[in-house]
Scaffold this active site. Structure first.
Site, PDB file in Angstrom:
ATOM      1  N   LYS A   1      10.134   1.982   1.785  1.00  0.00           N
ATOM      2  CA  LYS A   1      10.638   1.854   3.163  1.00  0.00           C
ATOM      3  C   LYS A   1      10.373   0.452   3.679  1.00  0.00           C
ATOM      4  O   LYS A   1       9.420  -0.226   3.271  1.00  0.00           O
ATOM      5  CB  LYS A   1       9.997   2.881   4.111  1.00  0.00           C
ATOM      6  CG  LYS A   1       8.463   2.809   4.275  1.00  0.00           C
ATOM      7  CD  LYS A   1       7.957   1.788   5.273  1.00  0.00           C
ATOM      8  CE  LYS A   1       6.437   1.682   5.249  1.00  0.00           C
ATOM      9  NZ  LYS A   1       5.887   0.471   5.847  1.00  0.00           N
TER      10      LYS A   1
ATOM     11  N   PRO B   1       5.877  -2.170  -5.343  1.00  0.00           N
ATOM     12  CA  PRO B   1       4.594  -2.880  -5.412  1.00  0.00           C
ATOM     13  C   PRO B   1       3.506  -2.132  -4.637  1.00  0.00           C
ATOM     14  O   PRO B   1       3.758  -1.577  -3.575  1.00  0.00           O
ATOM     15  CB  PRO B   1       4.888  -4.230  -4.754  1.00  0.00           C
ATOM     16  CG  PRO B   1       6.369  -4.395  -4.839  1.00  0.00           C
ATOM     17  CD  PRO B   1       6.952  -3.013  -4.792  1.00  0.00           C
TER      18      PRO B   1
ATOM     19  N   ALA C   1       5.061   1.409   1.437  1.00  0.00           N
ATOM     20  CA  ALA C   1       4.753   2.851   1.378  1.00  0.00           C
ATOM     21  C   ALA C   1       5.004   3.472   0.008  1.00  0.00           C
ATOM     22  O   ALA C   1       5.513   4.591  -0.106  1.00  0.00           O
ATOM     23  CB  ALA C   1       5.507   3.615   2.467  1.00  0.00           C
ATOM     24  N   GLY C   2       4.616   2.751  -1.042  1.00  0.00           N
ATOM     25  CA  GLY C   2       4.807   3.272  -2.396  1.00  0.00           C
ATOM     26  C   GLY C   2       3.981   4.518  -2.660  1.00  0.00           C
ATOM     27  O   GLY C   2       4.449   5.458  -3.316  1.00  0.00           O
ATOM     28  N   GLY C   3       2.758   4.553  -2.180  1.00  0.00           N
ATOM     29  CA  GLY C   3       1.925   5.742  -2.365  1.00  0.00           C
ATOM     30  C   GLY C   3       2.545   6.947  -1.667  1.00  0.00           C
ATOM     31  O   GLY C   3       2.556   8.066  -2.203  1.00  0.00           O
ATOM     32  N   SER C   4       3.096   6.718  -0.489  1.00  0.00           N
ATOM     33  CA  SER C   4       3.760   7.798   0.256  1.00  0.00           C
ATOM     34  C   SER C   4       5.002   8.270  -0.494  1.00  0.00           C
ATOM     35  O   SER C   4       5.296   9.477  -0.519  1.00  0.00           O
ATOM     36  CB  SER C   4       4.164   7.307   1.651  1.00  0.00           C
ATOM     37  OG  SER C   4       3.038   6.852   2.356  1.00  0.00           O
TER      38      SER C   4
ATOM     39  N   ASP D   1       3.544   8.057   6.576  1.00  0.00           N
ATOM     40  CA  ASP D   1       4.858   7.629   6.071  1.00  0.00           C
ATOM     41  C   ASP D   1       5.469   8.639   5.104  1.00  0.00           C
ATOM     42  O   ASP D   1       6.585   8.432   4.627  1.00  0.00           O
ATOM     43  CB  ASP D   1       4.732   6.294   5.314  1.00  0.00           C
ATOM     44  CG  ASP D   1       4.341   5.132   6.213  1.00  0.00           C
ATOM     45  OD1 ASP D   1       4.563   5.216   7.436  1.00  0.00           O
ATOM     46  OD2 ASP D   1       3.803   4.139   5.684  1.00  0.00           O
TER      47      ASP D   1
HETATM   48  P1  ATP Z   1       0.290   2.267   3.425  1.00  0.00           P
HETATM   49  O1  ATP Z   1       1.294   3.297   2.980  1.00  0.00           O
HETATM   50  O2  ATP Z   1      -1.117   2.785   3.551  1.00  0.00           O
HETATM   51  O3  ATP Z   1       0.759   1.431   4.555  1.00  0.00           O
HETATM   52  P2  ATP Z   1       1.117   0.342   1.477  1.00  0.00           P
HETATM   53  O4  ATP Z   1       2.500   0.788   1.613  1.00  0.00           O
HETATM   54  O5  ATP Z   1       0.806  -1.068   1.854  1.00  0.00           O
HETATM   55  O6  ATP Z   1       0.127   1.275   2.224  1.00  0.00           O
HETATM   56  P3  ATP Z   1       0.630   1.686  -1.049  1.00  0.00           P
HETATM   57  O7  ATP Z   1       1.361   1.131  -2.220  1.00  0.00           O
HETATM   58  O8  ATP Z   1       1.057   2.981  -0.513  1.00  0.00           O
HETATM   59  O9  ATP Z   1       0.587   0.540   0.031  1.00  0.00           O
HETATM   60  O10 ATP Z   1      -0.917   1.732  -1.495  1.00  0.00           O
HETATM   61  C1  ATP Z   1      -2.004   1.774  -0.623  1.00  0.00           C
HETATM   62  C2  ATP Z   1      -3.238   2.207  -1.404  1.00  0.00           C
HETATM   63  O11 ATP Z   1      -3.093   3.585  -1.726  1.00  0.00           O
HETATM   64  C3  ATP Z   1      -3.413   1.498  -2.737  1.00  0.00           C
HETATM   65  O12 ATP Z   1      -4.279   0.416  -2.622  1.00  0.00           O
HETATM   66  C4  ATP Z   1      -3.950   2.564  -3.678  1.00  0.00           C
HETATM   67  O13 ATP Z   1      -5.335   2.433  -3.891  1.00  0.00           O
HETATM   68  C5  ATP Z   1      -3.745   3.904  -2.952  1.00  0.00           C
HETATM   69  N1  ATP Z   1      -2.886   4.837  -3.693  1.00  0.00           N
HETATM   70  C6  ATP Z   1      -3.112   6.142  -3.869  1.00  0.00           C
HETATM   71  N2  ATP Z   1      -2.122   6.722  -4.560  1.00  0.00           N
HETATM   72  C7  ATP Z   1      -1.237   5.794  -4.835  1.00  0.00           C
HETATM   73  C8  ATP Z   1       0.002   5.804  -5.517  1.00  0.00           C
HETATM   74  N3  ATP Z   1       0.504   6.902  -6.074  1.00  0.00           N
HETATM   75  N4  ATP Z   1       0.687   4.641  -5.578  1.00  0.00           N
HETATM   76  C9  ATP Z   1       0.172   3.529  -4.991  1.00  0.00           C
HETATM   77  N5  ATP Z   1      -1.004   3.455  -4.363  1.00  0.00           N
HETATM   78  C10 ATP Z   1      -1.707   4.579  -4.270  1.00  0.00           C
END
Ligand code: ATP
Length: 319
Positions: free
Chosen positions: A27, A112, A118-121, A154
């Site tokens: 996103k 990335p 929001a890759g984790g989301s 997210d």
């Molecule tokens: P947020 O969604 O918290 O704003 P972001 O979008 O900047 O974060 P994400 O890639 O979602 O970043 O990763 C945030 C943290 O979540 C990472 O540092 C990682 O330790 C943790 N994490 C847990 N599960 C995952 C996953 N499946 N993919 C990526 N990161 C993950």
């Protein structure tokens, strides 16, 4: 066309279930106003999300116990224990449905990590949809969205995709009309930024500095309706951008390079450090991506378009 919020076609529970692969998008926040810090530690937000064509894939396979693997350039940064958001999603769905979380999750990461995308989301949303199909739990959409909101602010948007207004801590969604296809170039930084640290920096800045008036949302909503890249370019805004720039001053060079190279608009995505540049067409996005790559102001450059759908099954051999 308004975003499609309908549920994808249900996958029937197989007596011998086969792996299910779901892809979920990154996103961008085209507008992000951060309000007051709440008693629960979250900030009130008003944001406009757009899902873009940069996807992670999660494959859920039958297994005697829960396990996870991650592939992709940023894989070493992703936890392989219960800290992984896809694992937490599988456990949450299993608990809600009253089944055992017997699944192997294989994540292919293109989004990335810690990039404000929001890759984790996305992985959590993908795991919810994949496990729902694999286990035949057939959760209704509202229940899936509730589980998603508990997993992270997210995650509901990663399920729905499209272009949407997010309120609350970002988890309460309403569709926003966005005409046509928008072309983006994403400048991915060498390393990530921690979202909680960026919020803490914003709070510190607000204690020190005179508070600025929030950017109006109307111009952004109107620009999305107009389909006009120049209007959208002017209307992009993010309250977290100044905090991300204080923590990572080099981002100023990235944003300036995008401006010098003729992007139509530019904004740090979410908590950063990814910078999103709006292009006026797909050809312009290819040109801008090549020029930004050559400028040496980021780790890598990706072209993407939006809006795209949220987490969807892409392959299943279940019958
Ligand atoms: P947020 O969604 O918290 O704003 P972001 O979008 O900047 O974060 P994400 O890639 O979602 O970043 O990763 C945030 C943290 O979540 C990472 O540092 C990682 O330790 C943790 N994490 C847990 N599960 C995952 C996953 N499946 N993919 C990526 N990161 C993950």
């Amino acid at each position: 066309m308004p975003p499609d919020y309908r549920r994808p076609p249900p996958v029937k529970l197989a007596s011998h279930p086969e792996p299910v692969t779901v892809r979920a998008p990154a996103k961008l926040n085209l507008h992000l106003s951060v309000g007051l810090l709440r008693a629960d530690g979250f900030h009130d937000l008003t944001t406009v999300y757009q899902a873009v064509s940069l996807y992670d894939e999660v494959t859920a396979s039958p297994a005697p116990e829960l396990s996870v693997s991650v592939r992709g350039e940023d894989a070493p940064l992703v936890p392989l224990d219960d800290g992984n958001l896809a694992v937490r999603a599988a456990r949450a769905l299993a608990a809600a449905a009253g089944v055992e979380p017997l699944v192997r999750l294989d994540i292919v990461k293109a989004i990335p990590v810690a990039g404000g995308l929001a890759g984790g989301s996305a992985d959590a949303a993908a795991a919810l949809v994949a496990c729902d199909a694999l286990w035949g739990t057939a959760m209704d959409r509202a229940a899936l969205l509730d589980l998603a909101a508990d997993l992270g602010s997210d995650v509901p948007f990663a399920l729905t995709g499209g272009t949407a207004l997010g309120t609350g801590r970002g988890e309460r969604l309403a569709p926003v009309l966005a005409i046509g296809r928008w072309h983006w170039v994403l400048a991915v930084a060498e390393s990530g930024l921690s979202t909680p640290e960026v919020y803490r920096e914003l709070d510190r800045k607000r204690e020190r500095d005179v508070a600025l008036a929030p950017e109006p949302l109307d111009s952004l909503i109107n620009a999305l309706r107009s389909g006009e890249p120049t209007s959208l370019g002017h209307a992009l805004s993010n309250d977290l951008q100044a905090a991300a720039l204080s923590l990572r001053p080099a981002l100023r060079r990235t944003l300036d390079a995008g401006e010098d190279l003729g992007s139509t608009g530019r904004v740090v995505s979410g908590s950063g450090p990814t910078c999103a540049f709006l292009a006026s067409s797909s050809d312009d996005a290819v040109r801008l991506a090549a020029a930004l790559s050559g400028a040496g102001v980021c780790r890598t450059v990706r072209a993407a378009y939006g809006p795209v759908a949220g987490a969807r099954v892409v392959t299943t051999t279940a019958r």
